[in-house]
Design a protein around this motif. Structure first.
Motif, PDB file in Angstrom:
ATOM      1  N   VAL A  72       0.864  -1.177   0.000  1.00  0.00           N
ATOM      2  CA  VAL A  72       0.000   0.000   0.000  1.00  0.00           C
ATOM      3  C   VAL A  72       0.900   1.226   0.000  1.00  0.00           C
ATOM      4  O   VAL A  72       1.867   1.286   0.775  1.00  0.00           O
ATOM      5  N   THR A  73       0.608   2.204  -0.829  1.00  0.00           N
ATOM      6  CA  THR A  73       1.420   3.416  -0.838  1.00  0.00           C
ATOM      7  C   THR A  73       0.718   4.528  -0.074  1.00  0.00           C
ATOM      8  O   THR A  73      -0.460   4.811  -0.305  1.00  0.00           O
ATOM      9  N   LEU A  74       1.472   5.151   0.838  1.00  0.00           N
ATOM     10  CA  LEU A  74       0.988   6.303   1.607  1.00  0.00           C
ATOM     11  C   LEU A  74       2.160   7.245   1.829  1.00  0.00           C
ATOM     12  O   LEU A  74       3.241   6.801   2.233  1.00  0.00           O
ATOM     13  N   GLN A  82      -0.845  10.050   7.214  1.00  0.00           N
ATOM     14  CA  GLN A  82      -0.705   9.614   8.604  1.00  0.00           C
ATOM     15  C   GLN A  82      -2.047   9.133   9.162  1.00  0.00           C
ATOM     16  O   GLN A  82      -2.113   8.117   9.860  1.00  0.00           O
ATOM     17  N   GLN A  83      -3.109   9.842   8.831  1.00  0.00           N
ATOM     18  CA  GLN A  83      -4.424   9.445   9.325  1.00  0.00           C
ATOM     19  C   GLN A  83      -4.845   8.091   8.750  1.00  0.00           C
ATOM     20  O   GLN A  83      -5.391   7.241   9.463  1.00  0.00           O
ATOM     21  N   LEU A  84      -4.588   7.886   7.479  1.00  0.00           N
ATOM     22  CA  LEU A  84      -4.916   6.597   6.871  1.00  0.00           C
ATOM     23  C   LEU A  84      -4.083   5.475   7.492  1.00  0.00           C
ATOM     24  O   LEU A  84      -4.587   4.372   7.722  1.00  0.00           O
ATOM     25  N   ARG A 389     -12.642   9.381  -3.488  1.00  0.00           N
ATOM     26  CA  ARG A 389     -11.624   9.866  -2.562  1.00  0.00           C
ATOM     27  C   ARG A 389     -10.242   9.346  -2.956  1.00  0.00           C
ATOM     28  O   ARG A 389      -9.239  10.047  -2.842  1.00  0.00           O
ATOM     29  N   LEU A 390     -10.187   8.098  -3.435  1.00  0.00           N
ATOM     30  CA  LEU A 390      -8.912   7.529  -3.853  1.00  0.00           C
ATOM     31  C   LEU A 390      -8.315   8.338  -4.996  1.00  0.00           C
ATOM     32  O   LEU A 390      -7.111   8.623  -5.006  1.00  0.00           O
ATOM     33  N   ALA A 391      -9.159   8.749  -5.945  1.00  0.00           N
ATOM     34  CA  ALA A 391      -8.677   9.550  -7.066  1.00  0.00           C
ATOM     35  C   ALA A 391      -8.125  10.885  -6.566  1.00  0.00           C
ATOM     36  O   ALA A 391      -7.076  11.361  -7.051  1.00  0.00           O
ATOM     37  N   ALA A 392      -8.797  11.481  -5.591  1.00  0.00           N
ATOM     38  CA  ALA A 392      -8.328  12.754  -5.046  1.00  0.00           C
ATOM     39  C   ALA A 392      -6.991  12.563  -4.309  1.00  0.00           C
ATOM     40  O   ALA A 392      -6.083  13.404  -4.420  1.00  0.00           O
ATOM     41  N   LEU A 393      -6.867  11.466  -3.561  1.00  0.00           N
ATOM     42  CA  LEU A 393      -5.634  11.192  -2.848  1.00  0.00           C
ATOM     43  C   LEU A 393      -4.471  10.981  -3.810  1.00  0.00           C
ATOM     44  O   LEU A 393      -3.337  11.413  -3.555  1.00  0.00           O
ATOM     45  N   LYS A 394      -4.750  10.324  -4.933  1.00  0.00           N
ATOM     46  CA  LYS A 394      -3.713  10.124  -5.940  1.00  0.00           C
ATOM     47  C   LYS A 394      -3.276  11.458  -6.538  1.00  0.00           C
ATOM     48  O   LYS A 394      -2.085  11.699  -6.736  1.00  0.00           O
TER      49      LYS A 394
END
Length: 399
Positions: A72-74, A82-84, A389-394
């Motif tokens: 998983v990439t963060l 950090q929250q994820l 949300r995933l698209a926004a995070l990317k």
């Protein structure tokens, strides 16, 4: 395997990188745990850029420590990352991290912070030095520790300068010790419901590697001699040259030594010599014994010596190259090297776990992961991140 693996149902969050921490998490994955490896979205684990490339995002180095995991990439430098990560930690039984001292706490991922989210968490911190000592903030590197723990001073031939081990031995021992500590803590949690903070330091583990050499140094109050391929206490024991190549001979006791002299090199007079009758005196007189043995061994072909040694019940073997060992019939029969599918390379070699349970070798359930291959799946399952949300995070570079 037909039976469930021992750690099936245990979920591990692997926040570590390079070697000691990833090896620890890999051991847990080998035993059946679900291991989620968190990596930087662009760089990934440092070792994805070390050594020979496999595909686009892996290397042989990375693959050696990361089978049976999902990636998983963060970006843990961001508040959202950090929250994820905290949300993932809340749903994991084990957390493994090897950030610089205080680094996990700055991200809200220290032991006390994760414990507040998951009171029964088994949390493992891997550092260079004792986290409760004056060097807690020093970064730890295998090579440095090998020097500081005295390991380079005991390794190699006496005529050589200090020599490191061929592999990162301190990192590997630390990873295995860390896995043992986690397993003990999980066992205790089954009985008490209580989590634990397992703390491992590379220097501590490096000092343990010195084993009997370390205790002998304390007894003598000086460094023991370096013996290279020989043994400090057992003679003859080491690598010897036959007529046509090297072989390993390990004469472990006095009865074996008598058979070695009589049946292998046909020199019963050596076995009868009072200077060599016991292992203790052989050690004291190795300077006269070993040259005599070498003359006899060099006069005989290796195949004959190996045949005689085996017939006499004396441990022995060939000195193989690494590729020879990996491709040997012995390794193939044991199933120690596997071929796993790879989306870019087609196939890639992956070592199998060294453990057998109930006669079966533990499986390679997952090849070492491509960077971020499970990001959307895991964040969706465990953190409730939908497609939008995933698209926004990317777009923000968080994942």
């Amino acid at each position: 395997m037909t039976a469930p693996l021992p750690l099936a149902g245990v979920r591990v969050l692997d926040l570590s990188r390079v070697l000691a921490g990833p090896l620890c998490a890999q051991v847990l994955g080998d035993f059946g745990a679900e291991v989620i490896k968190v990596e930087h979205p662009k760089r990934g684990d440092d070792t994805r850029d070390w050594g020979l490339r496999v595909g686009k995002t892996e290397t042989a180095y990375f693959n050696s420590m990361n089978r049976n995991k999902r990636s998983v990439t963060l970006d843990l430098a961001t508040a959202e990352g950090q929250q994820l990560a905290r949300e993932l930690a809340r749903q994991c039984d084990v957390v493994v991290q090897n950030f610089k001292y205080g680094g996990a706490e700055k991200m809200g991922l220290g032991y006390e912070q994760v414990k507040a989210l998951r009171p029964d968490v088994v949390y493992c911190s891997v550092s260079g030095y004792d986290r409760h000592g004056p060097e807690a903030s020093r970064p730890g590197y295998d090579l440095v520790i090998q020097g500081e723990a005295g390991l380079m001073a005991l390794n190699g031939e006496p005529t050589q300068p200090p020599l490191k081990f061929g592999v990162a031995a301190v990192d590997m021992f630390t990873g295995m010790y860390a896995a043992q500590g986690i397993l003990a803590a999980l066992f205790d949690r089954q009985r008490t419901g209580r989590g634990r903070h397992v703390e491992m330091a590379l220097f501590d583990c490096g000092l343990m590697v010195s084993a009997y050499y370390g205790l002998e140094a304390l007894l003598m109050q000086k460094d023991p001699p370096r013996y290279g391929n020989a043994h400090p206490s057992i003679v003859p024991y080491g690598v010897f040259d036959a007529q046509d190549g090297p072989l390993i001979i390990a004469v472990g006791n006095n009865a074996q030594f008598e058979r070695f002299c009589t049946d292998v090199i046909e020199r019963p007079d050596i076995a009868a010599d009072e200077r060599y009758r016991t292992n203790v005196v052989r050690g004291q007189n190795r300077d006269t014994l070993v040259p005599e043995l070498l003359r006899e061994l060099r006069a005989r072909p290796r195949a004959l010596l190996l045949q005689r040694l085996a017939a006499a019940g004396i441990p022995c073997g060939e000195v193989l190259g690494l590729l020879e060992a990996l491709t040997s019939q012995r390794a193939q029969d044991a199933g120690l090297v596997t071929q796993q599918p790879h989306p870019v390379a087609g196939q890639t070699h992956v070592m199998a776990p060294p453990y057998r349970l109930d006669g079966e070798r533990l499986p390679v359930r997952r090849a070492p992961p491509v960077l971020g291959e499970a990001t959307s799946e895991i964040l969706g399952e465990l953190a409730g991140v939908d497609a939008g949300r995933l698209a926004a995070l990317k777009q923000q570079g968080v994942v």
